[in-house]
Design an enzyme around this catalytic site. Structure first.
Site, PDB file in Angstrom:
ATOM      1  N   LYS A  11       0.701  -1.267   0.129  1.00  0.00           N
ATOM      2  CA  LYS A  11      -0.037  -0.040  -0.223  1.00  0.00           C
ATOM      3  C   LYS A  11       0.828   1.480  -0.015  1.00  0.00           C
ATOM      4  O   LYS A  11       0.174   2.257  -0.555  1.00  0.00           O
ATOM      5  CB  LYS A  11      -1.247  -0.107   1.050  1.00  0.00           C
ATOM      6  CG  LYS A  11      -1.972  -1.005   1.047  1.00  0.00           C
ATOM      7  CD  LYS A  11      -2.943  -1.037   0.026  1.00  0.00           C
ATOM      8  CE  LYS A  11      -3.903  -2.125  -0.161  1.00  0.00           C
ATOM      9  NZ  LYS A  11      -3.477  -3.550  -0.046  1.00  0.00           N
ATOM     10  N   GLU A  42      -1.831   7.168   7.945  1.00  0.00           N
ATOM     11  CA  GLU A  42      -2.455   8.184   7.156  1.00  0.00           C
ATOM     12  C   GLU A  42      -3.193   9.204   8.039  1.00  0.00           C
ATOM     13  O   GLU A  42      -3.633   8.809   9.198  1.00  0.00           O
ATOM     14  CB  GLU A  42      -3.515   7.608   6.426  1.00  0.00           C
ATOM     15  CG  GLU A  42      -2.726   7.050   5.040  1.00  0.00           C
ATOM     16  CD  GLU A  42      -3.983   6.565   3.924  1.00  0.00           C
ATOM     17  OE1 GLU A  42      -3.244   6.395   2.743  1.00  0.00           O
ATOM     18  OE2 GLU A  42      -4.743   6.279   4.333  1.00  0.00           O
ATOM     19  N   HIS A  62     -14.650  -1.106   9.464  1.00  0.00           N
ATOM     20  CA  HIS A  62     -13.625  -1.011   8.380  1.00  0.00           C
ATOM     21  C   HIS A  62     -13.926  -1.844   7.136  1.00  0.00           C
ATOM     22  O   HIS A  62     -13.252  -1.914   6.257  1.00  0.00           O
ATOM     23  CB  HIS A  62     -12.300  -0.720   8.570  1.00  0.00           C
ATOM     24  CG  HIS A  62     -11.818   0.244   9.529  1.00  0.00           C
ATOM     25  ND1 HIS A  62     -12.244   1.482   9.467  1.00  0.00           N
ATOM     26  CD2 HIS A  62     -11.194  -0.159  10.619  1.00  0.00           C
ATOM     27  CE1 HIS A  62     -11.622   2.085  10.633  1.00  0.00           C
ATOM     28  NE2 HIS A  62     -11.242   1.064  11.335  1.00  0.00           N
ATOM     29  N   LYS A  87     -16.819  -3.264   4.393  1.00  0.00           N
ATOM     30  CA  LYS A  87     -18.255  -2.900   3.735  1.00  0.00           C
ATOM     31  C   LYS A  87     -19.599  -3.852   3.834  1.00  0.00           C
ATOM     32  O   LYS A  87     -19.151  -5.106   4.092  1.00  0.00           O
ATOM     33  CB  LYS A  87     -17.915  -3.089   2.152  1.00  0.00           C
ATOM     34  CG  LYS A  87     -16.852  -1.602   1.644  1.00  0.00           C
ATOM     35  CD  LYS A  87     -16.546  -1.790   0.512  1.00  0.00           C
ATOM     36  CE  LYS A  87     -15.548  -2.769   0.299  1.00  0.00           C
ATOM     37  NZ  LYS A  87     -15.024  -2.980  -1.191  1.00  0.00           N
TER      38      LYS A  87
END
Length: 402
Positions: free
Chosen positions: A186, A270, A367, A369
């Site tokens: 990532k 992040e 986190h 869906k």
């Protein structure tokens, strides 16, 4: 980002099925985009396995002689409904199926649904068993498996697994090891997105090696921040931090989760976006027929219709769709081994990558869906255009050698 769950990796139960298979870009607003090229998702499963009939191990050049071998047996290196969906598609296509299972999953449905089933990871914890590459490759080679589908989660974003399949002479139903490496990492995926001009949220340029680096990041960008697994997805290894007092505990928990789920505990940081809209864009990479100069428009297959035409994406030209540079997209079965279809690795030299529009995956739990809505409701048309354009640019950047 608020989440990027794929539902994979949970041993107690899988999340809802996903209706997407070719190439996926996960984008939160215009702030981030993350691409999974190839077959990382299970939707359009039948089409994905159908395309696999045409794959070749050869280096993809228009003048090279192509080795062609039809896929007769597929293993799914996954569990639960993820594996069952692929088995169903294979069965509809007359392809024999192989399941693998951990000791704890002896009674699981996916074992019963396959034509063959084999134990892997004897003596290992349940998740570790599905991450044990040597056992999976051994089962494939001993039982004449032609191709392995990774499903999503587990090993689907591990370049070493894609490479191990290739080294063993077993086809990996998905992108090349190099593309998996680029986007499975990532941190590198963020760097590729930046090179492609795709906006991303602030984050670290490399996996962090200590808690001090996380503290320095929070000093610069403020709270909240989020720890994320550098080599996995599916909502695992993700922890939101809202203050200095939460840093150490969440760092340790995220590391442990990532290590257990993906075999690598590396984390990056992040800036956390509160209550975002999680919009994903589906990407399709073109497959070109390059065998002996044969063009699909001159030798249309009579076994199946043009699936691109059926999906209404591009014009159908007697079995093939003409692309930039005078090339042709092979969209049907080719009727003999003399005329195999050859995919150009991760996108062709003319940049033939298209998007299939977006879906809204904002409704999440932990986190991961819960539901996907396509098309995304009340999405500004100009924003949609920017999202889809950025997604295609990212896909092309991934497919470009550097």
């Amino acid at each position: 980002m608020g989440g990027e769950g794929e539902g994979g990796g949970s041993i107690s139960g899988q999340g809802p099925g996903h209706v997407h298979n070719p190439t996926t870009v996960r984008t939160v607003g215009l702030l981030t985009a993350m691409l999974q090229v190839g077959v990382m998702r299970l939707g359009l499963g039948a089409l994905a396995v159908r395309r696999a009939h045409c794959l070749s191990r050869a280096v993809h050049t228009s003048t090279q002689k192509v080795e062609y071998k039809p896929i007769k047996k597929v293993m799914v290196a996954n569990r639960g409904e993820i594996a069952i969906r692929v088995f169903r598609a294979c069965t509809e296509l007359g392809i024999r199926t192989v399941a693998v299972y951990s000791e704890q999953d002896t009674g699981q449905m996916h074992r019963q649904k396959a034509d063959e089933a084999y134990l892997i990871g004897k003596g290992l914890p349940p998740v570790s068993a599905y991450l044990h590459i040597p056992d999976i490759i051994k089962v494939a080679k001993e039982n004449d498996v032609d191709a392995i589908h990774p499903g999503y989660g587990f090993l689907s974003e591990r370049a070493d697994f894609a490479q191990a399949c290739q080294d063993a002479g077993v086809r990996f139903i998905g992108p090349s090891p190099e593309i998996v490496r680029k986007m499975g990492d990532k941190v590198e995926a963020r760097a590729i997105a930046i090179r492609a001009g795709v906006p991303v949220v602030p984050g670290t340029d490399a996996p962090i090696s200590s808690l001090l680096e996380a503290q320095e990041f929070s000093n610069t960008y403020g709270f909240p921040i989020i720890f994320k697994a550098a080599y996995g997805g599916g909502g695992r290894g993700m922890r939101v931090v809202r203050g200095y007092e939460e840093l150490e505990e969440n760092y340790q928990r995220a590391y442990s989760e990532a290590l257990a789920a993906f075999g690598n505990g590396a984390l990056f940081v992040e800036k956390f976006i509160e209550k975002p809209r999680h919009i994903e864009v589906q990407i399709l990479v073109m497959f070109l027929c390059q065998a002996a100069g044969v063009r699909p428009d001159r030798r249309p297959c009579r076994k199946a219709g043009c699936w691109v035409h059926l999906l209404g994406m591009v014009p159908c030209l007697r079995g093939g769709a003409q692309l930039e540079g005078g090339q042709y997209l092979c969209v049907t079965y080719v009727s003999g081994e003399k005329y195999p279809c050859v995919p150009v690795s991760g996108g062709d030299k003319y940049g033939n990558v298209i998007h299939l529009y977006e879906r809204d995956c904002s409704i999440q739990r932990r986190h991961q869906k819960v539901v996907e809505i396509a098309p995304a409701a009340q999405l500004d048309p100009h924003l949609r255009d920017r999202l889809t354009a950025d997604s295609v640019n990212l896909a092309r950047q991934v497919c470009t050698p550097h």
